[in-house]
Design a protein around this motif. Sequence first.
Motif, mmCIF file in Angstrom:
data_model
loop_
_atom_site.group_PDB
_atom_site.id
_atom_site.type_symbol
_atom_site.label_atom_id
_atom_site.label_comp_id
_atom_site.label_asym_id
_atom_site.label_seq_id
_atom_site.Cartn_x
_atom_site.Cartn_y
_atom_site.Cartn_z
ATOM 1 N N GLU A 108 -2.137 -29.322 18.328
ATOM 2 C CA GLU A 108 -1.472 -28.450 17.344
ATOM 3 C C GLU A 108 0.031 -28.372 17.629
ATOM 4 O O GLU A 108 0.849 -28.408 16.692
ATOM 5 C CB GLU A 108 -2.086 -27.055 17.386
ATOM 6 C CG GLU A 108 -3.512 -26.963 16.869
ATOM 7 C CD GLU A 108 -4.552 -27.496 17.861
ATOM 8 O OE1 GLU A 108 -5.674 -27.803 17.449
ATOM 9 O OE2 GLU A 108 -4.203 -27.610 19.076
ATOM 10 N N GLN A 111 1.668 -31.681 16.569
ATOM 11 C CA GLN A 111 1.809 -31.797 15.118
ATOM 12 C C GLN A 111 2.873 -30.853 14.578
ATOM 13 O O GLN A 111 3.547 -31.159 13.582
ATOM 14 C CB GLN A 111 0.471 -31.500 14.450
ATOM 15 C CG GLN A 111 -0.609 -32.527 14.749
ATOM 16 C CD GLN A 111 -1.994 -32.073 14.317
ATOM 17 O OE1 GLN A 111 -2.137 -31.085 13.598
ATOM 18 N NE2 GLN A 111 -3.021 -32.787 14.751
ATOM 19 N N ARG A 112 3.050 -29.725 15.251
ATOM 20 C CA ARG A 112 4.003 -28.732 14.779
ATOM 21 C C ARG A 112 5.448 -29.100 15.113
ATOM 22 O O ARG A 112 6.347 -28.950 14.275
ATOM 23 C CB ARG A 112 3.674 -27.371 15.406
ATOM 24 C CG ARG A 112 4.628 -26.261 15.015
ATOM 25 C CD ARG A 112 4.281 -24.965 15.735
ATOM 26 N NE ARG A 112 5.212 -23.892 15.414
ATOM 27 C CZ ARG A 112 5.246 -22.715 16.045
ATOM 28 N NH1 ARG A 112 4.370 -22.461 17.017
ATOM 29 N NH2 ARG A 112 6.139 -21.797 15.694
ATOM 30 N N GLU A 228 0.889 -19.007 21.825
ATOM 31 C CA GLU A 228 0.604 -20.416 21.537
ATOM 32 C C GLU A 228 1.818 -21.316 21.738
ATOM 33 O O GLU A 228 1.724 -22.545 21.648
ATOM 34 C CB GLU A 228 0.067 -20.594 20.115
ATOM 35 C CG GLU A 228 0.961 -20.061 19.014
ATOM 36 C CD GLU A 228 0.559 -18.648 18.574
ATOM 37 O OE1 GLU A 228 0.787 -18.323 17.395
ATOM 38 O OE2 GLU A 228 0.019 -17.894 19.406
#
Length: 403
Positions: A108, A111-112, A228
């Motif tokens: 994640e 991809q971010r 996160e």
Amino acid sequence: MDLNFTDAELAFRAEVRDWVRAHLPADIAHKVRHDLRLNKDDLQRWAKILGAKGWHGWAWPTQFGGPGWNAIQRHLFEEECALAGAPRIVPFGPVMVAPVIMAFGTPEQQQRFLPGIMSGEVWWSQGYSEPGSGSDLASLKCRAELKRGVRGNKYIVNGQKTWTTLGQYGDWIFCLVRTSSDGKPQTGISFLLIDMKAPGVTVKPIIMLDGEHEVNEVWFDNVEVPAENLIGEENKGWTYAKHLLSHERTNIADVNRAKRELERLKRIAAAEGLMDDARFRDQIALCEVDVVALEMMVLRVLSGERTGKQPLDVAGLLKIRGSELQQRYTELMMLAGGPLALPHILDAMEAGWQGDQWLGGAWLGGASHAIPVTGTYLNVRKTTIYGGSNEVQRNIVAQTVLG
């Protein structure tokens, strides 16, 4: 050790050379060749041009959207960019934080964050050094405390970072923060990605010896960072930091810039009539020999990667020799310029400045090649300090390479 390029590598060099020279804006190349002031637009414009080609992350593997070049191809790309007059790619995103995200980040996170780095759209800054924690980075005090809540867990960050290069342009900053005081200092450090537009982040300029706003203080006052945004595991940040620093110190050697600046030195010497001075030619020759020696050291590392042989960890040596060489050639530029190089005029760093109008025309001949030299000289005094001072690097080399 084979230092000869193959036919395929020479063809690759030609391809890169043609593309860079066709796409590098002429106004940016002019500024770089004459060491004039580059603004954010100049740097990001070139980054976006490279990004559209998929070359802003020129060292990235194909699985993350990079070209998948080997070590030799990456070296040739960097050399052709430098010789064409391209600005040095701001390394904090594509060279420093991106490899950490690739190696230790979640899918994640990859991809971010990686697409914005590759495209050149998102500007990253580095949050490592603190007052009293530069070469002794493990003593850092900027603290992050985890707060758990029903709306998600957050780190509350308080403290200060310093010498943040071009932090005034930053969209995001990757930071080493202290999350534990137990055990050795290195064991309580974590690696956080922080939005520089978040409430509580304050950037304060530090004006350098050359009068430029290149570095900054960055303050964190109860800055909320989503959990996160933690890379890897909490308290394992020192491992990730070492991974990043190996990229930084090799990058600092900057042999390709040294080759370009050596040509600038020769232009200044020729303009001042010093190419007929045997003693000054000797100094240029000595500098050129050191540039070649530094390049051979880089190629030795690259040759080891190509053949699968693991070379000694020479990142520290590359940093030492590269930084000292940068100071050497700027000193020779000052000597070549003589009295014309003495005035430090900030306006002279702007493209289009009319030097022949300064002092009513009393400083004729100095504008085009000599007057910007003082700014270069003053700025490069930093190179033997940043990225781990050379004194500390020599200790590391003594322990890890010499045994």
